[in-house]
Design an enzyme around this catalytic site. Structure first.
Site, PDB file in Angstrom:
ATOM      1  N   GLY A  68       0.825  -1.212   0.000  1.00  0.00           N
ATOM      2  CA  GLY A  68       0.000   0.000   0.000  1.00  0.00           C
ATOM      3  C   GLY A  68       0.851   1.251   0.000  1.00  0.00           C
ATOM      4  N   GLY A  69       0.253   2.314   0.535  1.00  0.00           N
ATOM      5  CA  GLY A  69       0.939   3.613   0.522  1.00  0.00           C
ATOM      6  C   GLY A  69       2.237   3.621   1.296  1.00  0.00           C
ATOM      7  N   GLY A  89      22.826  14.374 -29.043  1.00  0.00           N
ATOM      8  CA  GLY A  89      22.360  14.638 -27.677  1.00  0.00           C
ATOM      9  C   GLY A  89      23.236  13.971 -26.643  1.00  0.00           C
ATOM     10  N   ALA A  90      23.779  12.805 -26.993  1.00  0.00           N
ATOM     11  CA  ALA A  90      24.617  12.086 -26.022  1.00  0.00           C
ATOM     12  C   ALA A  90      25.841  12.913 -25.695  1.00  0.00           C
ATOM     13  CB  ALA A  90      25.013  10.727 -26.560  1.00  0.00           C
TER      14      ALA A  90
HETATM   15  C1  HXC Z   1      -3.028  -4.812  11.399  1.00  0.00           C
HETATM   16  C2  HXC Z   1      -2.477  -6.763  10.325  1.00  0.00           C
HETATM   17  C3  HXC Z   1      -2.587  -6.136   9.057  1.00  0.00           C
HETATM   18  C4  HXC Z   1      -2.906  -4.744   9.069  1.00  0.00           C
HETATM   19  C5  HXC Z   1      -2.021  -8.172   8.742  1.00  0.00           C
HETATM   20  N1  HXC Z   1      -2.118  -8.022  10.060  1.00  0.00           N
HETATM   21  N2  HXC Z   1      -2.304  -7.042   8.108  1.00  0.00           N
HETATM   22  N3  HXC Z   1      -2.689  -6.105  11.472  1.00  0.00           N
HETATM   23  N4  HXC Z   1      -3.129  -4.133  10.241  1.00  0.00           N
HETATM   24  N5  HXC Z   1      -2.938  -4.034   7.947  1.00  0.00           N
HETATM   25  C6  HXC Z   1      -1.818  -8.993  11.113  1.00  0.00           C
HETATM   26  C7  HXC Z   1      -2.369 -10.379  10.845  1.00  0.00           C
HETATM   27  O1  HXC Z   1      -3.675 -10.461  11.329  1.00  0.00           O
HETATM   28  C8  HXC Z   1      -1.407 -11.226  11.638  1.00  0.00           C
HETATM   29  O2  HXC Z   1      -1.714 -11.123  13.003  1.00  0.00           O
HETATM   30  C9  HXC Z   1      -0.087 -10.529  11.473  1.00  0.00           C
HETATM   31  O3  HXC Z   1      -0.406  -9.177  11.110  1.00  0.00           O
HETATM   32  C10 HXC Z   1       0.755 -11.140  10.374  1.00  0.00           C
HETATM   33  O4  HXC Z   1      -0.017 -11.201   9.179  1.00  0.00           O
HETATM   34  P1  HXC Z   1      -0.121 -12.527   8.301  1.00  0.00           P
HETATM   35  O5  HXC Z   1      -1.165 -12.284   7.271  1.00  0.00           O
HETATM   36  O6  HXC Z   1      -0.290 -13.694   9.202  1.00  0.00           O
HETATM   37  O7  HXC Z   1       1.330 -12.600   7.659  1.00  0.00           O
HETATM   38  P2  HXC Z   1       1.756 -13.227   6.266  1.00  0.00           P
HETATM   39  O8  HXC Z   1       1.058 -14.538   6.088  1.00  0.00           O
HETATM   40  O9  HXC Z   1       3.229 -13.189   6.270  1.00  0.00           O
HETATM   41  O10 HXC Z   1       1.195 -12.233   5.159  1.00  0.00           O
HETATM   42  C11 HXC Z   1       1.718 -10.919   5.047  1.00  0.00           C
HETATM   43  C12 HXC Z   1       0.844 -10.115   4.084  1.00  0.00           C
HETATM   44  C13 HXC Z   1      -0.616 -10.097   4.568  1.00  0.00           C
HETATM   45  C14 HXC Z   1       0.977 -10.668   2.669  1.00  0.00           C
HETATM   46  C15 HXC Z   1       1.451  -8.689   4.052  1.00  0.00           C
HETATM   47  O11 HXC Z   1      -0.628  -9.875   5.984  1.00  0.00           O
HETATM   48  C16 HXC Z   1      -1.436  -9.045   3.913  1.00  0.00           C
HETATM   49  O12 HXC Z   1      -1.776  -9.118   2.731  1.00  0.00           O
HETATM   50  N6  HXC Z   1      -1.776  -8.011   4.696  1.00  0.00           N
HETATM   51  C17 HXC Z   1      -2.486  -6.874   4.185  1.00  0.00           C
HETATM   52  C18 HXC Z   1      -1.559  -5.945   3.502  1.00  0.00           C
HETATM   53  C19 HXC Z   1      -2.241  -4.674   3.153  1.00  0.00           C
HETATM   54  O13 HXC Z   1      -3.038  -4.615   2.235  1.00  0.00           O
HETATM   55  N7  HXC Z   1      -1.997  -3.674   4.032  1.00  0.00           N
HETATM   56  C20 HXC Z   1      -2.644  -2.420   4.018  1.00  0.00           C
HETATM   57  C21 HXC Z   1      -2.140  -1.652   2.855  1.00  0.00           C
HETATM   58  S1  HXC Z   1      -2.894  -0.097   2.755  1.00  0.00           S
HETATM   59  P3  HXC Z   1      -1.552 -12.350  14.014  1.00  0.00           P
HETATM   60  O14 HXC Z   1      -2.164 -11.856  15.284  1.00  0.00           O
HETATM   61  O15 HXC Z   1      -2.269 -13.514  13.409  1.00  0.00           O
HETATM   62  O16 HXC Z   1      -0.076 -12.587  14.116  1.00  0.00           O
HETATM   63  C22 HXC Z   1      -1.800   0.865   3.532  1.00  0.00           C
HETATM   64  C23 HXC Z   1      -2.190   2.294   3.460  1.00  0.00           C
HETATM   65  C24 HXC Z   1      -1.005   3.124   3.848  1.00  0.00           C
HETATM   66  O17 HXC Z   1      -0.839   0.476   4.066  1.00  0.00           O
HETATM   67  C25 HXC Z   1      -1.243   4.499   3.374  1.00  0.00           C
HETATM   68  C26 HXC Z   1      -0.097   5.358   3.707  1.00  0.00           C
HETATM   69  C27 HXC Z   1      -0.185   6.629   2.960  1.00  0.00           C
END
Ligand code: HXC
Length: 533
Positions: A188-189, A423-424
């Protein structure tokens, strides 16, 4: 103090030495708890994925025993989604400072064992604090990234924390080196923080960076895409150019970080770290004299030239796998750090395309911001022609190279090894974009374009009229080449500063660098320019 002696506390209460022991024992217990992060089970899961924990990584990266942790007791204040049952001291990041190769650095390492290393309000506050310390102390900041992204449970608090990070990345840009080491997901971001930093090191197999994950892509476009193709280490090192280094594993990623830092100053007010020279400044490798083929259609490896000219084994290539028609990296000349920029005639004849433009311009700007002199080797037939490049904005991207060289005030040296067409010639560190010394090898060809193209344009009507156009074309091409295939015309008019026997290149560059080390140039006053982004 005597054993068991009583002490008067500020509250007027009396505490015994036993009381102190208890306090220290409690602190030690707390410290043990902190070391557990999200707990032994999650540490086991982390190890099973082939990943180290945040603290293990910090210990491995920094000089032994130098890590000073801060904010290890901070916890979040949220209660929704049962968050009050998921409080861990330190929350999801380990922060502090230490030393690398004896030089201070600030560091943060996301702790995947605590809620997936998710970026929380507290993680934001902790990272902001070390970044502020790094900026005020003038030391590099290193982020070890392993996080699921914004902590969903915290909503806007998490987003606000990210914004604070991006703002700081921008404030620190050009003041202290910022390095992102990718050791897990970055989704994500959140990718914009590494994207804003100077160097991104990705680990093969375990690190991924993407704005939009495979599930969302499938929902929106029905396109099936796997994580590696979407945002794995090689995707970002070869295709997108987001990453500058691809590490084989975590140990390698941390080793690359240490090596990279050995070429960088701690901040923009310092020179880069010089080493006591060990290589002969007068070394003149005779093989350089014959390395460039006299046939302009024949390729050769520019990296061989780089290795022979600079201090032995000092070349550290950046962006090695991206836009390989261009070469950028750090090296040393008589112990002094320089930024090397070159074309690679072995790939696409060293043509300048969109990706090569971005790669070169970005590297120049980094070096200029951090007082690293530039040494450029030129062998390019010019800019890449074609609809794809024009539609992709080669004009806008190519202009970045001119802009970056023109804006750079560090010492600038250039060596034309062969083709410097059109240009190079101009954009690749010519005299007129204020290169201090432009040197040429006897094989240098400085012309508006290659002989074939020039003859086709200049003699189009003539070639239609003659009896044997092919023979006449060959004669005219040879004539054109004779005029422009040697650097004497350019030297006679002062467009280049000297012609070198190639073996002389090393001592000549060392001498020039010594002269220019304290070069002073001022730019016209302005808020900032408007680089063609
Ligand atoms: C809080 C989260 C979480 C989140 C996962 N977890 N995503 N907790 N916020 N966004 C938790 C899970 O429940 C799990 O908790 C632990 O973190 C590890 O995650 P797993 O899924 O078990 O790990 P893994 O199998 O290694 O997979 C990793 C992953 C997957 C591929 C990254 O977690 C995933 O797809 N997560 C979502 C990613 C995503 O879309 N994030 C948000 C992006 S938007 P437990 O308790 O079971 O250990 C964003 C906006 C930012 O970031 C903007 C900024 C400008």
């Amino acid at each position: 103090m005597e054993p068991n002696a009583s002490v008067q506390t500020t509250e007027g209460a009396t505490a015994s030495a036993d009381g102190h022991e208890a306090l220290i024992a409690e602190l030690k217990e707390q410290r043990e708890k902190i070391k557990q992060g999200g707990g032994p089970k999650r540490i086991e899961t982390q190890h099973a994925k082939g990943k180290l924990t945040a603290r293990e990584r910090v210990a491995r990266l920094l000089d032994e025993g130098t890590f000073q942790e801060i904010d290890a007791y901070m916890t979040h204040r949220h209660t929704d989604f049962d968050m009050d049952k998921q409080r861990y001291p330190g929350d999801s990041v380990v922060t502090g400072f230490g030393k690398i190769n004896g030089r201070p650095v600030c560091i943060y390492a996301q702790d995947f064992t605590v809620l997936g290393g998710s970026f929380s309000e507290v993680q934001g506050q902790k990272v902001a604090k070390v970044m502020d310390m790094a900026l005020e102390s003038g030391v590099p900041v290193i982020g070890l990234n392993d996080s699921v992204g914004a902590r969903i449970q915290e909503g806007v608090y998490s987003l606000a924390a990210y914004s604070e990070l991006f703002w700081r990345n921008t404030q620190a840009s050009g003041v202290i080196p910022q390095i992102s080491v990718m050791l897990g997901p970055c989704a994500g971001g959140s990718v914009y923080s590494p994207g804003l930093t100077d160097f991104v090191i990705m680990t093969k197999g375990t690190s991924h960076m993407f704005i939009t994950g495979p599930q969302v892509i499938k929902t929106v476009t029905r396109e099936e895409v796997d994580l590696e193709t979407l945002g794995g280490a090689m995707t970002h090192n070869t295709v997108s150019g987001v990453a500058h280094f691809a590490a084989d594993d975590e140990g390698h990623a941390l080793e690359l970080t240490r090596t990279l830092l050995s070429y960088l100053p701690s901040n923009n007010a310092e020179p880069p770290p010089a080493l006591e020279p060990t290589d002969d400044p007068w070394r003149m490798d005779e093989e350089l004299n014959t390395i460039v083929p006299t046939d302009p259609g024949e390729a050769y490896n520019m990296k061989t030239i780089i290795r022979k000219v600079f201090d032995l084994d000092s070349f550290f290539e950046v962006h090695r796998d991206f836009a390989q028609n261009a070469i950028v990296g750090f090296a040393r000349l008589h112990g002094q750090v320089v930024g090397v920029i070159a074309q690679q005639p072995m790939i696409l004849a060293g043509v300048i395309d969109i990706d090569a433009s971005d790669k070169i311009a970005r590297f120049i700007r980094f070096c200029d911001a951090f007082n690293i002199p530039l040494v450029t080797f030129i062998d390019s037939p010019g800019f890449m022609p074609g609809v794809a490049q024009e539609h992709g904005g080669i004009i806008r991207h190519g202009a970045k190279i001119v802009y970056a060289y023109s804006e750079a005030t560090v010492p600038k040296l250039a060596v034309v090894t062969r083709k410097a067409y059109g240009g190079a010639y101009i954009v690749m560190s010519s005299k007129y974009i204020r290169t201090d010394l432009v040197l040429a090898w006897p094989t240098a060809e400085i012309a508006v374009m290659g002989a074939e193209g020039a003859v086709n344009i200049l003699y189009r009507k003539h070639l239609k009229a003659v009896a044997d156009p092919e023979a006449e074309r060959a004669r005219l091409v040879a004539e054109f080449r004779e005029k422009f295939s040697k650097p004497y015309r350019a030297a006679a008019s002062g467009h280049i500063d000297d012609i070198l026997i190639p073996a002389e290149t090393r001592p000549r560059l060392i001498a020039a660098l010594e002269l220019l080390r304290d070069k002073q140039v001022t730019l016209p006053p302005k808020k900032h320019g408007n680089m063609p982004l």
